[in-house]
Design an enzyme around this catalytic site. Structure first.
Site, PDB file in Angstrom:
ATOM      1  N   GLU A  69       0.819  -1.207   0.000  1.00 31.40           N
ATOM      2  CA  GLU A  69       0.000   0.000   0.000  1.00 31.40           C
ATOM      3  C   GLU A  69       0.856   1.260   0.000  1.00 31.40           C
ATOM      4  O   GLU A  69       0.537   2.243  -0.685  1.00 31.40           O
ATOM      5  CB  GLU A  69      -0.916   0.013   1.231  1.00 31.40           C
ATOM      6  CG  GLU A  69      -1.866  -1.164   1.311  1.00 31.40           C
ATOM      7  CD  GLU A  69      -1.330  -2.284   2.176  1.00 31.40           C
ATOM      8  OE1 GLU A  69      -2.115  -2.830   2.975  1.00 31.40           O
ATOM      9  OE2 GLU A  69      -0.120  -2.611   2.056  1.00 31.40           O
ATOM     10  N   CYS A  92      -2.452  -3.284   7.318  1.00 33.32           N
ATOM     11  CA  CYS A  92      -2.006  -3.413   8.708  1.00 33.32           C
ATOM     12  C   CYS A  92      -2.450  -2.198   9.525  1.00 33.32           C
ATOM     13  O   CYS A  92      -2.679  -1.106   8.998  1.00 33.32           O
ATOM     14  CB  CYS A  92      -0.492  -3.592   8.776  1.00 33.32           C
ATOM     15  SG  CYS A  92       0.457  -2.155   8.254  1.00 33.32           S
ATOM     16  N   ALA A 171       9.464 -35.960  -7.963  1.00 34.43           N
ATOM     17  CA  ALA A 171       9.255 -36.571  -9.276  1.00 34.43           C
ATOM     18  C   ALA A 171       9.366 -38.069  -9.111  1.00 34.43           C
ATOM     19  O   ALA A 171      10.341 -38.564  -8.521  1.00 34.43           O
ATOM     20  CB  ALA A 171      10.279 -36.056 -10.278  1.00 34.43           C
ATOM     21  N   THR A 213      19.901 -37.238   1.259  1.00 35.82           N
ATOM     22  CA  THR A 213      19.836 -36.675  -0.086  1.00 35.82           C
ATOM     23  C   THR A 213      21.031 -35.787  -0.363  1.00 35.82           C
ATOM     24  O   THR A 213      21.621 -35.814  -1.451  1.00 35.82           O
ATOM     25  CB  THR A 213      18.528 -35.883  -0.268  1.00 35.82           C
ATOM     26  OG1 THR A 213      17.419 -36.777  -0.137  1.00 35.82           O
ATOM     27  CG2 THR A 213      18.470 -35.208  -1.628  1.00 35.82           C
ATOM     28  N   ASP A 217      23.375 -36.875  -3.460  1.00 42.17           N
ATOM     29  CA  ASP A 217      23.243 -36.045  -4.670  1.00 42.17           C
ATOM     30  C   ASP A 217      24.203 -34.864  -4.714  1.00 42.17           C
ATOM     31  O   ASP A 217      24.468 -34.325  -5.788  1.00 42.17           O
ATOM     32  CB  ASP A 217      21.807 -35.521  -4.793  1.00 42.17           C
ATOM     33  CG  ASP A 217      20.794 -36.623  -5.040  1.00 42.17           C
ATOM     34  OD1 ASP A 217      21.217 -37.734  -5.414  1.00 42.17           O
ATOM     35  OD2 ASP A 217      19.589 -36.374  -4.865  1.00 42.17           O
ATOM     36  N   GLY A 315      14.484 -36.568   1.249  1.00 48.41           N
ATOM     37  CA  GLY A 315      14.199 -37.752   0.465  1.00 48.41           C
ATOM     38  C   GLY A 315      13.002 -38.483   1.035  1.00 48.41           C
ATOM     39  O   GLY A 315      12.196 -37.909   1.770  1.00 48.41           O
ATOM     40  N   VAL A 318      12.199 -38.233   4.866  1.00 49.41           N
ATOM     41  CA  VAL A 318      11.686 -36.927   5.281  1.00 49.41           C
ATOM     42  C   VAL A 318      10.251 -36.743   4.798  1.00 49.41           C
ATOM     43  O   VAL A 318       9.372 -36.306   5.546  1.00 49.41           O
ATOM     44  CB  VAL A 318      12.586 -35.802   4.743  1.00 49.41           C
ATOM     45  CG1 VAL A 318      11.959 -34.436   5.030  1.00 49.41           C
ATOM     46  CG2 VAL A 318      13.975 -35.880   5.357  1.00 49.41           C
TER      47      VAL A 318
END
Length: 382
Positions: A69, A92, A171, A213, A217, A315, A318
């Protein structure tokens, strides 16, 4: 939708929704960079009889200040007087590093304020709307409320539950695996899905993986879309025993992109001191009876440091732990068309991908093609 009649005539509900959609889109410009504040957008619209025109636009700046704002009012100047302001969250009403936005709107002489939701922050919680109404400004609330609730889910979750909004992204192959045992970063999804994943990183405050992980990786966990490297989230590793090597890609880049390691009390203090010497922030967390980091407490610690949204990329342990604890709010599941085979690493421990997709705690938001893959998007029911 609730409206209070003020000095000027109100546009139609369709017009209000159109302008509010634009304000929400402005707020998204700094999603992932506005924490600890919500990423709000504001548009100031003026109609002097020749049709509405935008005289001011603003969105929350990185780090949360200035507010949307304030930016929009500065751009509009004197043209804000008598205008309508569309803001994607209640203005706010408390004094922080700057004065209240509700007071700034009143002093600017705006005619009407349209907002989506009441801010659940106890420092606001309806006071912003009340102050505007008491000043004689017409206030309309509830416009695009459902959309705004999702846009501001991180802020709402942090204020209401004291933890970030958790996005689980993974994925999986056609046979439900996320990799192969003993191999690093097995490609599963296509280019379109990988780009979408990096775009998601750019709009999230923090990204989290388990140390397993990180060890296998050796990822960077940054946003690698052209021009968006500066939008990389805080990288976070759950590391019970402090095993993350100081020569890992994450630690070597700690001075460029923030790295936080959540360690248990069993971690070697010398190892943790070595990590801290690299610029890594070490956060202590208690362990469960099974000797693992207490995930709920870890999320609270992240919220206390300002994070409102958290992207979890690995991974399986988790991901499964967060799901079993009821701490996942959103799932982005990329389903690839090709299988991995018998040496694959399951996406979840003790649960199949189909079980997760059928979990009654979630509602399906989208299921669409993403290049050669499919993206399934789930949202936790509140």
């Amino acid at each position: 939708m609730q409206a209070v009649k003020g000095r000027g005539a109100s546009p139609s509900p369709d017009e209000d929704r159109r302008w509010m959609s634009a304000a929400l889109a402005l707020g998204r410009r700094n999603a992932g960079r506005a924490w600890p504040n919500p990423a709000v957008g504001a548009i100031i619209v003026r109609d002097d009889g020749d049709g509405p025109r935008v005289v001011g636009r603003g969105w929350t700046a990185p780090g949360g200040r200035p507010h949307a704002e304030t930016v929009a009012l500065a751009q509009a100047g004197a043209l804000a007087r008598g205008a309508t302001v569309y803001v994607s969250l209640e203005p706010c009403s408390h004094v922080g590093r700057t004065g209240p936005c509700s007071v700034a709107l009143i002093e600017a002489g705006v005619d009407r304020v349209v907002s989506t939701l009441e801010d659940p922050d106890i420092r606001v919680a309806g006071d912003g709307h009340r102050m505007l109404r008491e000043a004689g400004i017409a206030v309309t609330t509830g416009v695009c409320a459902a959309e705004a609730a999702r846009e501001h889910a991180g802020h709402i979750r942090r204020v209401r539950d004291g933890r970030p909004h958790v996005r689980l992204k993974l994925a999986v192959s056609a046979d439900g695996f996320v990799g192969r045992f003993g191999e690093r970063q097995v490609p599963i999804s296509g280019d379109a899905a990988r780009q979408a994943g990096h775009a998601l990183r750019a709009t999230t405050d923090g990204i989290l993986v388990g140390v397993g992980t990180a060890l296998v990786d050796d990822p960077l966990l940054t946003c690698r879309l052209p021009g968006l490297a500066g939008r990389s989230p805080v990288r976070i590793v759950l590391d019970t025993h402090g095993r993350l090597p100081v020569d890992s890609a994450l630690v070597r880049s700690a001075h460029e992109v923030p790295l936080w390691v959540i360690a248990g009390g069993v971690a070697d203090p010398r190892r943790l001191a070595e990590l801290e010497a690299t610029g890594t922030t070490v956060i202590a967390a208690p362990l469960t009876a099974e000797g693992r980091i207490d995930l709920g407490t870890a999320l609270v610690a992240l919220a206390e440091r300002g994070l409102t949204t958290l992207l979890v990329e690995g991974g399986p342990r988790v991901a499964t732990g967060l799901l079993e604890a009821g701490l996942v709010d959103e799932i982005f599941l990329v389903r690839a068309p090709d299988p991995i085979g018998g040496d694959g690493v399951p996406a979840f421990i003790g649960r199949s991908v189909e079980d997760v997709l059928a979990d009654p705690a979630f509602v399906l938001l989208n299921d669409r093609p993403l290049g050669e893959d499919r993206l399934v998007h789930l949202w936790r029911k509140d």
